[in-house]
Scaffold this active site. Structure first.
Site, PDB file in Angstrom:
ATOM      1  N   GLY A  62       0.759  -0.983   0.058  1.00 60.76           N
ATOM      2  CA  GLY A  62      -0.009  -0.002   0.057  1.00 60.76           C
ATOM      3  C   GLY A  62       0.866   1.211   0.101  1.00 60.76           C
ATOM      4  CD  GLU A  63       5.242   3.842   3.581  1.00 57.01           C
ATOM      5  OE1 GLU A  63       5.850   5.141   3.732  1.00 57.01           O
ATOM      6  OE2 GLU A  63       5.065   3.002   4.282  1.00 57.01           O
ATOM      7  CB  SER A  64       5.175   0.284  -2.646  1.00 57.39           C
ATOM      8  OG  SER A  64       6.139  -0.128  -1.917  1.00 57.39           O
TER       9      SER A  64
END
Length: 140
Positions: A62-64
């Site tokens: 998700g952060e990527s």
């Protein structure tokens, strides 16, 4: 979003890369544009000792995606940096591949918010991640 815009976004994302951690986790871009970004990641190699997909792996996916999408929005000479992330895990994948779909909630001049829904091979939601990025000018 047109195929041309998605194609250009995918070329931009592929050239930039997701970083060493994402590469080690086996993430691959599928689609990349301002309104929707998609990447996959194998469950194998990203599990807890009991064989379930690690919650942190969902968050890394998700952060990527969210950070890359925010940087595409920021444009040249600007940099998006994460300031908040949260995740709610609702199911555990045990095999196959998970798919993250990132969509914008807010695209501003100084801040972006994206939601990333991670689903298993059967299309069942496993995790919902929300990331907020601050946009700054790159010091020259």
């Amino acid at each position: 979003m047109s195929d041309v815009a998605t194609s250009e976004g995918l070329e931009w994302a592929t050239a930039r890369g997701m970083g060493a951690l994402a590469q080690k986790m086996g993430m691959e871009f599928v689609e990349f544009g301002r309104e929707r970004c998609v990447a996959t990641m194998p469950v194998e190699g990203n599990t807890q000792p009991v064989g379930l997909m690690h919650g942190g792996a969902y968050v890394v996916l998700g952060e990527s995606l969210g950070s890359m999408a925010a940087n595409l929005h920021a444009g040249p000479g600007r940099l998006a940096v994460g300031v908040d992330i949260n995740a709610t895990h609702t199911r555990s994948a045990t095999s196959g591949v998970v798919t993250g779909v990132c969509t914008p909630i807010h695209l501003g001049r100084s801040m972006t918010v994206h939601e990333i829904v991670v689903s298993d091979d059967q299309g069942r939601r496993c995790s919902t991640i929300r990331i907020t990025n601050m946009i700054r000018s790159v010091a020259e």
